[in-house]
Design a protein around this motif. Sequence first.
Motif, short mmCIF file in Angstrom:
data_model
loop_
_atom_site.label_atom_id
_atom_site.label_comp_id
_atom_site.label_asym_id
_atom_site.label_seq_id
_atom_site.Cartn_x
_atom_site.Cartn_y
_atom_site.Cartn_z
N LEU A 60 0.82 -1.21 0.00
CA LEU A 60 0.00 0.00 0.00
C LEU A 60 0.86 1.27 0.00
O LEU A 60 0.73 2.14 0.85
CB LEU A 60 -0.95 -0.02 1.22
N MET A 61 1.79 1.35 -0.92
CA MET A 61 2.61 2.54 -1.08
C MET A 61 2.60 2.89 -2.56
O MET A 61 2.49 2.00 -3.40
CB MET A 61 4.06 2.26 -0.69
N PRO A 62 2.74 4.18 -2.91
CA PRO A 62 2.86 4.50 -4.34
C PRO A 62 4.14 3.85 -4.88
O PRO A 62 5.17 3.88 -4.20
CB PRO A 62 2.99 6.03 -4.34
N THR B 111 7.27 5.97 -4.71
CA THR B 111 7.75 6.21 -3.35
C THR B 111 8.49 4.99 -2.82
O THR B 111 9.58 5.11 -2.25
CB THR B 111 6.54 6.50 -2.42
N ARG C 20 12.35 4.87 -1.69
CA ARG C 20 12.73 4.49 -0.33
C ARG C 20 13.72 3.34 -0.35
O ARG C 20 14.68 3.31 0.43
CB ARG C 20 11.49 4.10 0.48
N SER D 278 -8.63 2.29 15.73
CA SER D 278 -8.84 2.03 14.31
C SER D 278 -8.40 0.63 13.92
O SER D 278 -8.05 0.37 12.78
CB SER D 278 -8.09 3.07 13.46
N ILE E 149 -17.14 -2.67 9.94
CA ILE E 149 -17.37 -2.60 8.48
C ILE E 149 -16.64 -1.38 7.91
O ILE E 149 -15.96 -1.47 6.89
CB ILE E 149 -18.89 -2.52 8.18
N GLY E 150 -16.77 -0.24 8.60
CA GLY E 150 -16.13 0.99 8.12
C GLY E 150 -14.62 0.90 8.09
O GLY E 150 -13.97 1.59 7.32
N LEU E 151 -14.05 0.07 8.95
CA LEU E 151 -12.59 -0.06 9.01
C LEU E 151 -12.06 -1.18 8.14
O LEU E 151 -10.85 -1.37 8.04
CB LEU E 151 -12.15 -0.29 10.46
N SER E 152 -12.93 -1.93 7.47
CA SER E 152 -12.48 -3.06 6.64
C SER E 152 -11.96 -2.55 5.30
O SER E 152 -12.59 -1.71 4.67
CB SER E 152 -13.63 -4.03 6.36
N ASP E 153 -10.83 -3.10 4.86
CA ASP E 153 -10.42 -2.80 3.49
C ASP E 153 -10.60 -4.02 2.58
O ASP E 153 -10.25 -4.00 1.41
CB ASP E 153 -8.99 -2.25 3.42
N PRO F 161 -13.32 -6.50 0.89
CA PRO F 161 -14.75 -6.68 0.64
C PRO F 161 -15.30 -7.97 1.27
O PRO F 161 -16.45 -8.00 1.72
CB PRO F 161 -14.88 -6.72 -0.88
N ARG G 146 -16.27 -7.24 4.74
CA ARG G 146 -17.49 -6.42 4.79
C ARG G 146 -18.73 -7.28 4.57
O ARG G 146 -19.73 -7.13 5.26
CB ARG G 146 -17.44 -5.34 3.70
#
Lengths: 117, 409
Positions: free
Chosen positions: B142-144, B147, B151, B358, B387-391, B393, B396
């Motif tokens: 989860l990094m560009p 970037t 690094r 979180s 649910i709101g904190l799930s990445d 699906p 969820r």
Amino acid sequence: MQFIIMNYTPPADHPDADAVRAAADGELWGAYTRALIDAGIMVGGEALHPPHTATTIRMANGAREVQDGPYAATKEQLGGFYVIDVPDLDTALEWAARNPAATSGAVEVRPVIMRTP
Amino acid sequence: MSDAVRAVERVARLSYGRLVARLAARAGSLADAEDALSDALARALETWPRTGVPDNPEAWLTRTARNRAIDRARSGLLPVAYEQDLTRMAEERSQTPAPTMDPRLPLMFVCAHPAIDPSLRAPLMLQAVLGLDARRMASVFLMPPGTLGQRLTRVKAKIESTAIPFELPEGRDFEARMTDVLNAIYGAYVVGYNGMPAGDPKAATLAQEALWLVSLLADGFPQAAEAHGLFALMLFAEARRPARTDASTGALVPLEEQDTTLWDGGMLGDAETALRNAARRPSLGRYQLEASIQAVHAARARTGATDWDALALLYAGLVEIAPTVGAFTGHAAVLCETEGPAAALTALDAIPEAARASYQPWWATRAHVLARHGDIAAALEAFDRAIGLSDDPAARIYLSGRKARLLQS
């Protein structure tokens, strides 16, 4: 640092204004928004009416053009946005990955230019 | 694809880390070693189709890469000291007996050196030892991509400028440094397993790369109990991957509800062997405990029931030696089964607010415990937060289903 998280969703997610409202109140978006607020990082954000309600204005060859519909003719359309305040891009991306649009469409994250008071 | 191209790919895949390690150990620079090796691989792609694949492709690549490095040094691209070093080493080479230890092992210790930012140790190791590029790893970490690439470049410059030695640490240092190596490998595995959507093929690939790294380590250090413990832990988790999501709904399936016939029996057997190898050594560590917890869950395939009391004991030990938010949350979930929801709630609330606020599994566990406790309103709220904190699906879908069932009851 402040970041804007823009939710791009496919048309099925917002067939009309009522559905948008329903989705905004709906489980996923509501849960995500509450998680942002409870984490204390939410600066602002809005859900938008669907793309067919958009009007686009531009100057072409010195003449003004007004068109129905959104500026970008892409499958996924801007459905809303959040502005969050987090320490760094890594944290912003963690939150963006949780955005429901990351599953159904795409999410764009950009740093906000901060004005010095 | 021609045979030569396939041969280059096979050597690159199987020997990449060993070659980088050998070259870097001689020159002290990871970046230069990788550059020289990619030159040599390009040269192989040009030459091998004409000349045929050499008898010992790895030796050919090592020689070519070293010569390339020396050429570059001569043409002034590298500092003089480096050139002298390379020349001296080239001279020594004929007299030095072939090292018996896998050169990738010290390379792994370099990648997990205390001077390196912990968040970069796993991607650095995957790149240096297995040749994964930043673009491929970016979505998992989860990094560009840009970037992550920058690094990693900066970290390699730091290894060079601070002259981190390409050797195994000795004595008392060894154990602490081994822990760093294991943590980095486990980090790579966890992002591959939990940090990615359960059905994402990229996640499975990275988890397998991490498994490969830990098997190297366990092979190279038969005495290191924790390396075997981590190997066992990862095999247990990997064996259950086919049962993790429901094929019809796409929902995540929690461990205790998984269909045990979908588990990979061969891999579970390997996991149990690895755990026995760990248990032969007179030390108990975090990874052995976590693997033992997995072994108890795996036993359900034979016994048909989960031994919650054994799990409670193991978790009590785990939170003592590795007090992470994940361990406390897992302990609370088990307490809900052995002592009831009230005890579980007390355990959940004891976790510091900042660590849990979180943390998705904390909210999912809390929702489950509150529902068992009969506090429906609070449970619904906790389900929403989870649910709101799930990445993922799949998570969820599972949580929404649980919430809907609770509303109906």
